[in-house]
Design a protein around this motif. Structure first.
Motif, PDB file in Angstrom:
ATOM      1  N   ILE A  31      48.236  35.832 113.813  1.00  0.00           N
ATOM      2  CA  ILE A  31      47.433  34.611 113.701  1.00  0.00           C
ATOM      3  C   ILE A  31      46.240  34.892 112.797  1.00  0.00           C
ATOM      4  O   ILE A  31      45.557  35.905 112.962  1.00  0.00           O
ATOM      5  CB  ILE A  31      46.876  34.182 115.064  1.00  0.00           C
ATOM      6  CG1 ILE A  31      47.989  34.161 116.115  1.00  0.00           C
ATOM      7  CG2 ILE A  31      46.225  32.808 114.958  1.00  0.00           C
ATOM      8  CD1 ILE A  31      47.458  34.360 117.511  1.00  0.00           C
ATOM      9  N   CYS A  32      45.987  33.994 111.867  1.00  0.00           N
ATOM     10  CA  CYS A  32      44.892  34.177 110.923  1.00  0.00           C
ATOM     11  C   CYS A  32      44.007  32.951 110.841  1.00  0.00           C
ATOM     12  O   CYS A  32      44.399  31.863 111.209  1.00  0.00           O
ATOM     13  CB  CYS A  32      45.449  34.459 109.531  1.00  0.00           C
ATOM     14  SG  CYS A  32      45.882  36.168 109.264  1.00  0.00           S
ATOM     15  N   ARG A  33      42.829  33.186 110.300  1.00  0.00           N
ATOM     16  CA  ARG A  33      41.937  32.083 109.964  1.00  0.00           C
ATOM     17  C   ARG A  33      42.197  31.708 108.506  1.00  0.00           C
ATOM     18  O   ARG A  33      42.697  32.517 107.738  1.00  0.00           O
ATOM     19  CB  ARG A  33      40.485  32.529 110.108  1.00  0.00           C
ATOM     20  CG  ARG A  33      40.164  32.988 111.510  1.00  0.00           C
ATOM     21  CD  ARG A  33      38.695  33.095 111.694  1.00  0.00           C
ATOM     22  NE  ARG A  33      38.142  34.264 111.037  1.00  0.00           N
ATOM     23  CZ  ARG A  33      36.829  34.488 110.940  1.00  0.00           C
ATOM     24  NH1 ARG A  33      35.978  33.633 111.430  1.00  0.00           N
ATOM     25  NH2 ARG A  33      36.394  35.569 110.356  1.00  0.00           N
ATOM     26  N   GLY A  35      40.288  31.590 106.003  1.00  0.00           N
ATOM     27  CA  GLY A  35      39.624  32.417 105.000  1.00  0.00           C
ATOM     28  C   GLY A  35      40.065  33.871 105.002  1.00  0.00           C
ATOM     29  O   GLY A  35      39.424  34.712 104.385  1.00  0.00           O
ATOM     30  N   CYS A  36      41.153  34.176 105.676  1.00  0.00           N
ATOM     31  CA  CYS A  36      41.588  35.572 105.810  1.00  0.00           C
ATOM     32  C   CYS A  36      41.846  36.244 104.468  1.00  0.00           C
ATOM     33  O   CYS A  36      42.491  35.675 103.595  1.00  0.00           O
ATOM     34  CB  CYS A  36      42.861  35.631 106.644  1.00  0.00           C
ATOM     35  SG  CYS A  36      43.400  37.321 106.944  1.00  0.00           S
ATOM     36  N   PRO A  37      41.335  37.461 104.301  1.00  0.00           N
ATOM     37  CA  PRO A  37      41.523  38.184 103.043  1.00  0.00           C
ATOM     38  C   PRO A  37      42.905  38.831 102.898  1.00  0.00           C
ATOM     39  O   PRO A  37      43.232  39.365 101.845  1.00  0.00           O
ATOM     40  CB  PRO A  37      40.436  39.269 103.100  1.00  0.00           C
ATOM     41  CG  PRO A  37      40.191  39.484 104.555  1.00  0.00           C
ATOM     42  CD  PRO A  37      40.469  38.184 105.239  1.00  0.00           C
ATOM     43  N   PRO A  62      46.341  38.107 117.255  1.00  0.00           N
ATOM     44  CA  PRO A  62      45.314  37.884 116.234  1.00  0.00           C
ATOM     45  C   PRO A  62      45.307  38.943 115.143  1.00  0.00           C
ATOM     46  O   PRO A  62      45.519  40.124 115.397  1.00  0.00           O
ATOM     47  CB  PRO A  62      44.007  37.904 117.024  1.00  0.00           C
ATOM     48  CG  PRO A  62      44.325  38.409 118.380  1.00  0.00           C
ATOM     49  CD  PRO A  62      45.792  38.359 118.586  1.00  0.00           C
ATOM     50  N   CYS A  63      45.063  38.514 113.941  1.00  0.00           N
ATOM     51  CA  CYS A  63      44.949  39.392 112.783  1.00  0.00           C
ATOM     52  C   CYS A  63      43.745  40.319 112.957  1.00  0.00           C
ATOM     53  O   CYS A  63      42.695  39.901 113.433  1.00  0.00           O
ATOM     54  CB  CYS A  63      44.753  38.514 111.556  1.00  0.00           C
ATOM     55  SG  CYS A  63      44.387  39.390 110.055  1.00  0.00           S
ATOM     56  N   LYS A  64      43.922  41.579 112.534  1.00  0.00           N
ATOM     57  CA  LYS A  64      42.816  42.526 112.682  1.00  0.00           C
ATOM     58  C   LYS A  64      41.768  42.355 111.592  1.00  0.00           C
ATOM     59  O   LYS A  64      40.655  42.840 111.702  1.00  0.00           O
ATOM     60  CB  LYS A  64      43.351  43.957 112.634  1.00  0.00           C
ATOM     61  CG  LYS A  64      44.125  44.323 113.875  1.00  0.00           C
ATOM     62  CD  LYS A  64      44.306  45.835 113.948  1.00  0.00           C
ATOM     63  CE  LYS A  64      44.891  46.251 115.287  1.00  0.00           C
ATOM     64  NZ  LYS A  64      46.301  45.854 115.417  1.00  0.00           N
ATOM     65  N   ARG A  65      42.132  41.682 110.552  1.00  0.00           N
ATOM     66  CA  ARG A  65      41.184  41.548 109.440  1.00  0.00           C
ATOM     67  C   ARG A  65      40.254  40.361 109.607  1.00  0.00           C
ATOM     68  O   ARG A  65      39.063  40.461 109.370  1.00  0.00           O
ATOM     69  CB  ARG A  65      41.956  41.448 108.121  1.00  0.00           C
ATOM     70  CG  ARG A  65      42.723  42.731 107.868  1.00  0.00           C
ATOM     71  CD  ARG A  65      43.332  42.745 106.516  1.00  0.00           C
ATOM     72  NE  ARG A  65      42.335  42.763 105.455  1.00  0.00           N
ATOM     73  CZ  ARG A  65      42.650  42.851 104.171  1.00  0.00           C
ATOM     74  NH1 ARG A  65      43.906  42.927 103.816  1.00  0.00           N
ATOM     75  NH2 ARG A  65      41.719  42.862 103.264  1.00  0.00           N
ATOM     76  N   CYS A  66      40.811  39.225 109.986  1.00  0.00           N
ATOM     77  CA  CYS A  66      39.939  38.046 110.075  1.00  0.00           C
ATOM     78  C   CYS A  66      39.529  37.725 111.509  1.00  0.00           C
ATOM     79  O   CYS A  66      38.700  36.854 111.726  1.00  0.00           O
ATOM     80  CB  CYS A  66      40.603  36.846 109.411  1.00  0.00           C
ATOM     81  SG  CYS A  66      42.162  36.361 110.163  1.00  0.00           S
ATOM     82  N   LYS A  67      40.122  38.450 112.445  1.00  0.00           N
ATOM     83  CA  LYS A  67      39.743  38.294 113.863  1.00  0.00           C
ATOM     84  C   LYS A  67      39.603  36.842 114.312  1.00  0.00           C
ATOM     85  O   LYS A  67      38.515  36.375 114.642  1.00  0.00           O
ATOM     86  CB  LYS A  67      38.429  39.035 114.134  1.00  0.00           C
ATOM     87  CG  LYS A  67      38.526  40.509 113.852  1.00  0.00           C
ATOM     88  CD  LYS A  67      37.260  41.201 114.285  1.00  0.00           C
ATOM     89  CE  LYS A  67      37.359  42.707 114.158  1.00  0.00           C
ATOM     90  NZ  LYS A  67      37.580  43.144 112.771  1.00  0.00           N
TER      91      LYS A  67
HETATM   92 ZN   LIG Z   1      43.961  37.372 109.007  1.00  0.00          ZN
END
Ligand SMILES: [Zn+2]
Length: 78
Positions: A31-33, A35-37, A62-67
């Motif tokens: 799952i991402c937001r 604005g996820c990079p 949840p994605c670890k990058r965009c939390k």
């Molecule tokens: Zn993400």
């Protein structure tokens, strides 16, 4: 906000949509937001969710990058 608008927000990494919706990637179950990079998923693999709970119930995490946990935060019991 329709799906087209959401898709565009993801594709443009428009962070002003952060908190307005989250999306999952069917192939990775992440799952991402908006604005996820991280690398952009294919459009056909994107699925929209209203809340994290809904997504988690379907087996996404949840994605670890965009939390995206920070999004739609109600009260976390833990
Ligand atoms: Zn993400």
């Amino acid at each position: 906000m329709n799906e087209q608008e959401k898709l565009q927000a993801i594709q443009n990494r428009n962070s002003s949509y952060d908190g307005k919706f989250i999306f999952g990637v069917k192939t990775t179950k992440i799952i991402c937001r908006p604005g996820c990079p991280a690398r952009l998923p294919l459009e056909k693999n994107i699925v929209f969710f209203g809340t994290m709970e809904e997504a988690i119930e379907k087996g996404y995490r949840p994605c670890k990058r965009c939390k995206p946990k920070l999004v739609n935060q109600s009260q976390e019991g833990k």
